[in-house]
Every structure is written in C-alpha cells, then in structure tokens.
Design an enzyme around this catalytic site. Structure first.
Site, PDB file in Angstrom:
ATOM      1  N   CYS A  68       0.849  -1.195   0.000  1.00  0.00           N
ATOM      2  CA  CYS A  68       0.000   0.000   0.000  1.00  0.00           C
ATOM      3  C   CYS A  68       0.885   1.245   0.000  1.00  0.00           C
ATOM      4  O   CYS A  68       1.994   1.227   0.533  1.00  0.00           O
ATOM      5  CB  CYS A  68      -0.905   0.031   1.236  1.00  0.00           C
ATOM      6  SG  CYS A  68      -2.119  -1.300   1.314  1.00  0.00           S
ATOM      7  N   CYS A 142      -2.899  -8.436   7.038  1.00  0.00           N
ATOM      8  CA  CYS A 142      -3.102  -7.543   5.898  1.00  0.00           C
ATOM      9  C   CYS A 142      -4.550  -7.069   5.822  1.00  0.00           C
ATOM     10  O   CYS A 142      -5.487  -7.861   5.944  1.00  0.00           O
ATOM     11  CB  CYS A 142      -2.719  -8.272   4.614  1.00  0.00           C
ATOM     12  SG  CYS A 142      -3.034  -7.351   3.105  1.00  0.00           S
ATOM     13  N   GLN A 242     -10.568  -9.086 -12.454  1.00  0.00           N
ATOM     14  CA  GLN A 242     -10.669  -7.853 -11.665  1.00  0.00           C
ATOM     15  C   GLN A 242     -10.291  -8.151 -10.215  1.00  0.00           C
ATOM     16  O   GLN A 242     -10.571  -9.223  -9.687  1.00  0.00           O
ATOM     17  CB  GLN A 242     -12.088  -7.287 -11.739  1.00  0.00           C
ATOM     18  CG  GLN A 242     -12.522  -6.860 -13.135  1.00  0.00           C
ATOM     19  CD  GLN A 242     -11.773  -5.640 -13.656  1.00  0.00           C
ATOM     20  OE1 GLN A 242     -11.106  -4.935 -12.907  1.00  0.00           O
ATOM     21  NE2 GLN A 242     -11.887  -5.387 -14.956  1.00  0.00           N
ATOM     22  N   PHE A 269     -11.091  -6.441 -26.091  1.00  0.00           N
ATOM     23  CA  PHE A 269     -10.234  -6.777 -24.945  1.00  0.00           C
ATOM     24  C   PHE A 269     -11.112  -7.467 -23.892  1.00  0.00           C
ATOM     25  O   PHE A 269     -11.152  -7.081 -22.728  1.00  0.00           O
ATOM     26  CB  PHE A 269      -9.554  -5.539 -24.358  1.00  0.00           C
ATOM     27  CG  PHE A 269      -8.799  -4.705 -25.375  1.00  0.00           C
ATOM     28  CD1 PHE A 269      -7.496  -5.020 -25.724  1.00  0.00           C
ATOM     29  CD2 PHE A 269      -9.404  -3.619 -25.974  1.00  0.00           C
ATOM     30  CE1 PHE A 269      -6.808  -4.251 -26.660  1.00  0.00           C
ATOM     31  CE2 PHE A 269      -8.727  -2.843 -26.910  1.00  0.00           C
ATOM     32  CZ  PHE A 269      -7.415  -3.156 -27.253  1.00  0.00           C
ATOM     33  N   GLU A 289     -10.501 -10.897 -28.009  1.00  0.00           N
ATOM     34  CA  GLU A 289      -9.428 -10.911 -27.005  1.00  0.00           C
ATOM     35  C   GLU A 289      -8.174 -11.480 -27.660  1.00  0.00           C
ATOM     36  O   GLU A 289      -8.261 -12.362 -28.513  1.00  0.00           O
ATOM     37  CB  GLU A 289      -9.859 -11.771 -25.811  1.00  0.00           C
ATOM     38  CG  GLU A 289      -8.768 -12.223 -24.873  1.00  0.00           C
ATOM     39  CD  GLU A 289      -8.018 -11.079 -24.224  1.00  0.00           C
ATOM     40  OE1 GLU A 289      -6.775 -11.162 -24.138  1.00  0.00           O
ATOM     41  OE2 GLU A 289      -8.658 -10.087 -23.803  1.00  0.00           O
ATOM     42  N   CYS A 363      -7.655   1.306 -16.851  1.00  0.00           N
ATOM     43  CA  CYS A 363      -6.836   1.240 -15.645  1.00  0.00           C
ATOM     44  C   CYS A 363      -5.684   2.236 -15.724  1.00  0.00           C
ATOM     45  O   CYS A 363      -4.737   2.157 -14.936  1.00  0.00           O
ATOM     46  CB  CYS A 363      -6.305  -0.181 -15.441  1.00  0.00           C
ATOM     47  SG  CYS A 363      -5.304  -0.798 -16.820  1.00  0.00           S
TER      48      CYS A 363
END
Length: 410
Positions: A68, A142, A242, A269, A289, A363
């Site tokens: 993080c 975590c 995802q 995609f 794809e 993204c």
C-alpha cells in the site's frame, strides 16, 4: 545533513513532491517534512508539520510493507485525489466531464494476490516486498486481502519448500474461485517427475482447486470457476481477473448502463467474459481478445449457460489488427477494456466507424484521456466518468466512462 521541505502535491505514484523536484514517500500536500536528500529522493523522513488529512495507518504492516502507498491519508483525501488524477488527465487533453462519486471496494476484499516466497535456512519467508526493496514483509494481518487469501499463505510456503530455489523468489498467485483456491506459481525449479508428483500430492493435501507451475497445470481437483453473470467460466492459469468482486460489479453496472438496450455489442479486450457474458443476457455479443485460451474459456462458459443470446468469439491482437469500420458497423454499442497502454489503434477505427455508444473501462487515466480526445474529436460526447477504486490505499486508478455519438454517418 537533514533538510526541510514543504510538500506541494502528490505524484501519480502517491509520493509527495516538493519543489526541486524532491520526492518524499508517504507524505501529504502542505506537510512540512525533513530528511536526508539522496539525489531527488528524501530519506529518513520526519513529519515536522502534519496535514489534517493524515491518519494512523490501519494496518500494522504498513511501515515495512510495499503493498500500500496511501494508508497514511484519510479515505476522503484518497477519494478526492484519485478523482482529481482523472480530471487532471482529461484537462491535459483539453477535456472535462461530469465525475460521478467514486466507488471504493471495502477493505479485506482482494480476491487475488501474488505472494513472494523465499526459502530460508529455517524454512520460508512469505509476504509482500517492501517499498522499492527485495526484502519480504510477512502480512498475517493484511487489510487488503480477503481473509481466505491470508489463510492460504501457508500453501505458498509449502510449495516453496517443494519447488523453490534458495537463490530465487517464488511468485505464488493465489486466486479465490467458486471451487476453492486457484494457484499459479512462477520462478520455481524446472519440473521433473519427482517434483510433479510432489506438487500433485500437495494439491490433494491442501485441497486446492487447481495448481499450475509455470503455466503448466499440474493437477485440478475441481474446475476453479469464476462466475460472470449467469455463466461459469474456468479461466486459464494466471488469466486477468478484476481485483475485487465488488469492483468488478461496479464496473459492470457502469458498462450495462452505457450499453443500455443495445441489440448487438462488440466487447473488445474481452478477457474471459467479465462484461461479455452478463451483457449476453440481453444482447448479441461479439467478444474479441488477444489470447486464444481466454476466448476459449469464455466460449465454453457461454455454451454451458442457458438463456443467453448469441455470443461469438475471436482471438485477435487489437493493437496490431483492430476491428475496422466495416466490421464495427454491425454493432450499436462497443465496450473497450484495454490494458494500461490503452486502445489507440482501435480508437482510431472507432473514430471512423462512429458507433452510437461506447463504454470505455480503463486502468490508466493518461491513456484513457488520450483515447477520449480522439473520440471526442471524431464527434463522440463524453457523458460521464465513474472512478472505481478496487486497489484501495494504492496509487492505482480505474474508471468507466460513457461516450455517445452526436451524429452518425448516413
């Protein structure tokens, strides 16, 4: 010698930046900090005047773990900062758009993680690498990972004892599936008969759904199913997924809203069918794809599911061979979900094709903004952007966006 700096802003990696530029990790705008300057990097940082947005990191591993970057910032600050990254990327292209409220996945919801495992004299060390370091930090508490992934870390350690090298680091990708743990390993010893037998036994012992070693499936007790809409898909080992189910559903809702009542949809995609299969409940879908193994998994999922409309697949490199305007002409909606490089070649053809509706999932705000400019210059309107934060406390930003054509060619 210690020097003081005032942090002006955060960079795209989440580091504080002072005039110079000087980069200071885990600092916030308006903070006065001091430390030792090493080139442009500030080390041994002390916070002299903290921001009112600074909070105590919720995870005890944060100081040493590199998983993080932003746990020291309030949730509201992180949300505003991520929306601002997208807004600024669009502004750099001369664009603006209504920004919907950010959707943030809950903590402890990551369903997939790659654990670094090193063999040691006493056994193993497993966890995440430290920031810009090859040091591995153990992560038993975590706050990112689903508790079922934390519970599976001993599996990664056991596999390292069987097939890890004392010199290298094993990368063990753990993915939750409907049938249990799906495990894919990279960086291990070459497969031979004894190792393959030992790994097959480990699959049974730990009741893994599937174990792959360098992409070769060693054993599969049960197909590691992922559910997309009504369909069940068994992705190839290591296939894209995802990061959280919550984030996937947020992106899907946005895409479904954009596509609306379209009768024929091109999903470009398409991966293993994250969007294709749910959309096939109401529309005919053509899924494209680059990796044939993923389109084949998608096709098998469609064929086994009743009640879906026609779905066709095509394995095609959309960077080198984008769908051309004559191919796109038959679709009244297009979904784009490219990797970080964006979809420059495909967007150039979409600009010519002028389809009524485009849903773009990204993204990378920078390549998204570049592609958005090309679409708007061709007559598309950017209606809204929805930021989806499924990489909580990281600098990673994802989004979904709606484009409609202001006019169509006759």
């Amino acid at each position: 010698m210690s020097q003081s700096f005032t942090i002006a802003r955060l960079g795209h990696q989440g580091d504080g930046i002072a005039d110079g530029p000087v980069y200071a990790p885990r600092t916030l705008p308006a903070e006065v900090v001091s430390g030792t300057l090493d080139g442009s990097q500030l080390t041994d940082i002390r916070i002299e005047m903290p921001s009112d947005q600074r909070v105590k990191p919720p995870c005890r591993h944060y100081k040493s773990c590199g998983g993080c970057q932003l746990q020291h910032a309030s949730d509201d600050f992180v949300a505003d900062w991520k929306v601002g990254i997208v807004r600024n990327a669009l502004a750099a292209q001369g664009l603006e758009a209504p920004m919907r409220p950010i959707h943030t996945s809950p903590e402890r919801s990551r369903r997939r993680a790659t654990i670094a495992v090193r063999r040691t004299k006493k056994g193993t060390l497993a966890g995440f690498h430290g920031r810009a370091s090859d040091v591995i930090t153990e992560i038993p508490d975590c706050h990112l990972l689903d508790p079922a992934l934390i519970a599976a870390i001993p599996v990664a350690e056991a596999l390292a004892l069987l097939g890890g090298s004392r010199k290298g680091v094993l990368a063990v990708t753990l993915t939750l599936s409907e049938a249990g743990l799906d495990v894919s390993v990279k960086g291990g010893k070459p497969l031979d008969g004894p190792l393959e037998l030992a790994l097959a036994r480990a699959t049974e012992k730990h009741r893994l759904a599937r174990l792959a070693w360098e992409d070769e499936v060693i054993a599969m007790r049960e197909p590691p199913v992922q559910r997309f809409g009504a369909a069940e898909v068994v992705p190839p080992p290591g296939a894209f997924l995802q990061a959280t189910k919550d984030g996937e559903q947020a992106l899907l809702r946005a895409v479904q809203e954009v596509v609306g009542g379209a009768r024929r949809v091109a999903d470009l995609f398409a991966g293993c069918g994250t969007f294709s299969l749910p959309l096939a409940q109401g529309a005919e879908v053509h899924a494209v794809e680059g990796e044939a193994a993923m389109t084949e998994a998608l096709d098998r999922g469609w064929r086994k599911t009743r009640g879906l409309k026609q779905l066709t697949i095509e394995a095609r490199d959309l960077f080198r061979r984008p769908l051309m305007p004559d191919e796109l002409a038959k679709f009244d909606a297009v979904v784009l979900d490219p990797p970080r490089a964006g979809a420059e070649a495909q967007v150039a053809e979409l600009a010519q094709a002028q389809r009524p509706t485009v849903a773009y999932v990204s993204c990378n705000p920078v390549t998204f903004a570049r592609d958005a400019k090309a679409l708007t210059e061709a007559g598309y309107q950017l209606n809204w952007v929805q930021v989806v934060d499924q990489f909580r406390w990281s600098a990673h930003v994802e989004l979904a966006a709606s484009f409609t054509m202001n006019h169509t060619k006759p």
